[in-house]
Design a protein around this motif. Structure first.
Motif, short mmCIF file in Angstrom:
data_model
loop_
_atom_site.label_atom_id
_atom_site.label_comp_id
_atom_site.label_asym_id
_atom_site.label_seq_id
_atom_site.Cartn_x
_atom_site.Cartn_y
_atom_site.Cartn_z
N GLY A 197 0.79 -1.09 -0.04
CA GLY A 197 0.04 -0.06 0.06
C GLY A 197 0.82 1.25 0.02
O GLY A 197 0.30 2.28 -0.19
N THR A 198 2.17 1.37 0.20
CA THR A 198 3.13 2.21 0.19
C THR A 198 3.19 2.87 -1.29
O THR A 198 3.12 2.08 -2.19
N ARG A 199 3.09 4.04 -1.37
CA ARG A 199 3.35 4.76 -2.64
C ARG A 199 4.72 5.49 -2.70
O ARG A 199 5.03 6.49 -1.75
N LEU A 200 5.68 5.44 -3.74
CA LEU A 200 6.86 5.98 -3.80
C LEU A 200 6.76 7.09 -4.94
O LEU A 200 6.39 6.70 -6.07
N ALA A 201 7.47 8.23 -4.44
CA ALA A 201 7.48 9.19 -5.47
C ALA A 201 8.83 9.42 -5.90
O ALA A 201 9.70 8.89 -5.20
N TYR A 202 9.11 9.72 -6.90
CA TYR A 202 10.44 9.93 -7.78
C TYR A 202 10.66 10.99 -8.40
O TYR A 202 9.83 11.67 -9.16
N ASP A 203 12.04 11.51 -8.37
CA ASP A 203 12.28 12.66 -9.64
C ASP A 203 12.62 11.76 -10.89
O ASP A 203 12.36 12.11 -12.05
N LEU A 204 13.24 10.55 -10.73
CA LEU A 204 13.58 9.67 -11.91
C LEU A 204 13.18 8.07 -11.65
O LEU A 204 13.71 7.70 -10.57
N LEU A 205 12.76 7.50 -12.58
CA LEU A 205 12.23 6.09 -12.46
C LEU A 205 13.17 5.18 -13.24
O LEU A 205 13.45 5.67 -14.58
N ILE A 206 13.71 4.19 -12.65
CA ILE A 206 14.29 3.10 -13.70
C ILE A 206 13.69 1.89 -13.55
O ILE A 206 13.69 1.40 -12.39
#
Length: 407
Positions: free
Chosen positions: A96-105
């Motif tokens: 259920g956690t959500r991760l925000a990112y500047d860049l995704l690989i």
């Protein structure tokens, strides 16, 4: 309420491509805030499974703990990815956690679709049915090779793309080599059933392979795709242009059909085939510039091999940093892939090629001619490449893998 956490770079997948990319990023810029999302506790050197099935390695040599290969400077999130929302730059996890990112690989690998062959899952690991595409089954391949003294042995290859296009026939060659050594090969009917129309996609390597096909007396069946197995009855069925063909067997080595990663395929990142849609040179997503993908989950039209991931990781790292810095893409991937074709115990045809089937040899021809079987190539695969994997590729040491600039 969904909890959201933020990281500068999120890497989805802690397999070969994900770990190597993280290591390459940190070598270039220490102090990056990188999170790797990977639920597994084990990390596998999958190219070694062919050697396990041939009695050269034991399976334990191909497995280490994920913790032992995880770069110390990253945050390891031991969860599975549930979904991607590139519009708002988030990754949803199974808890259920959500991760925000500047860049995704994205480096999540592809999916082995065992279920697409009727009856296969129920009989794997018994009734003479095996596959080097699974850690737990590769030892059974070697067990069957040792047990088989007469009868019929079938080896299959499904439609492309698959992980290591040469692996299905590698299993066959090593099996035949052992049977030849024991003097029983003449009592075994060996058949290779390939859904494709050629033995190998790069023609320069076919003559050497055909010498072994003839030497081992292999019956080649092109346009023949495994669709059903009855393990108890030791019978397999193949779809061909002339209809379904039934074959009994004493040993059956299966290369499973393969699909895009299910989570990737269900997301906005995927192309119609279910693979992350990226530029084949920069590895940058075609619609989301802050997303990169590499390895077996990406749409790049190269051979899906460990060697490809080894070359892609530095390119992804260089271009990811350029994107973070607001600069143009700075490195390009040329489609390099390598397939060490184990044509007999002690000799390998070292296929190395890039986009369009262009040969990409790592060594001068006088030192190692990859189009011919050699002991030197065998020593490279058996003694050198595993060490390069564990101690160089996963550590950001780019021996013979340094990226080149964009054309």
């Amino acid at each position: 309420m969904t909890e959201t956490k933020k990281h500068q770079i999120v890497i989805a997948g802690g397999g070969s491509a994900g770990i190597a990319t993280a290591a390459s990023l940190l070598k270039r810029r220490a102090g990056l805030d990188i999170a790797i999302v990977e639920p597994r506790e084990e990390h596998y050197y999958q190219p070694g499974w062919t050697m396990v099935g041939g009695g050269v390695f034991v399976k334990e040599e191909t497995c280490r703990s994920e913790a032992s290969v995880m770069p110390e400077a990253v945050t390891w999130i031991k969860q599975a990815v549930r979904g991607f929302d590139p519009e708002v730059k988030t990754v949803d996890l199974a808890d259920g956690t959500r991760l925000a990112y500047d860049l995704l690989i994205v480096a999540m690998g592809n999916r082995l679709a065992w279920e697409e062959v009727e009856g296969l899952e129920e009989t794997l690991g018994k009734n003479g049915v095996t596959s080097n595409y699974r850690y737990d089954l590769a030892p059974y391949t070697w067990e069957l090779v040792q047990q088989t003294r007469k009868g019929r042995a079938l080896f299959t290859q499904p439609p492309m793309p698959i992980k290591c296009a040469g692996a299905p026939q590698k299993a066959m060659y090593l099996s035949c080599s052992e049977w030849e050594k024991r003097g029983v090969l003449g009592d075994i009917e060996v058949e290779f059933h390939n859904q494709g129309g050629v033995l190998f996609g790069v023609g320069d390597y076919v003559p050497a392979l055909m010498e072994y096909i003839e030497r081992y007396g292999v019956d080649l069946n092109f346009g023949s795709n495994l669709v059903r197995v009855d393990g108890a009855a030791k019978t397999a069925w193949f779809a061909t242009e002339d209809g379904e063909v039934e074959r009994t067997f004493d040993m059956l080595h299966v290369c499973p059909p393969q699909k895009g990663n299910a989570v990737v395929a269900a997301s906005a990142l995927a192309n119609e085939a279910g693979y992350a849609d990226v530029d084949q040179h920069s590895l940058q997503h075609t619609r989301y510039p802050d997303v990169f993908a590499l390895g077996d989950c990406s749409s790049t039209p190269n051979a899906k091999t460990m060697a490809a991931a080894r070359k892609q990781a530095p390119v992804a790292a260089v271009n990811a940093l350029a994107q973070l810095d607001g600069k143009p893409m700075a490195a390009q991937y040329d489609g390099y892939g390598s397939c060490p074709l184990t044509v007999e115990n002690g000799k390998i045809v070292l296929a190395e090629f890039g986009y369009g089937g262009v040969l990409k040899p790592s060594f001068p021809r006088w030192l190692l001619d990859g189009t011919r079987p050699s002991k030197a190539a065998w020593k490279l695969k058996a003694n050198v490449l595993p060490s390069i994997y564990w101690n160089a590729m996963l550590k950001g040491r780019e021996w013979m893998a340094k990226p080149v600039g964009m054309a």
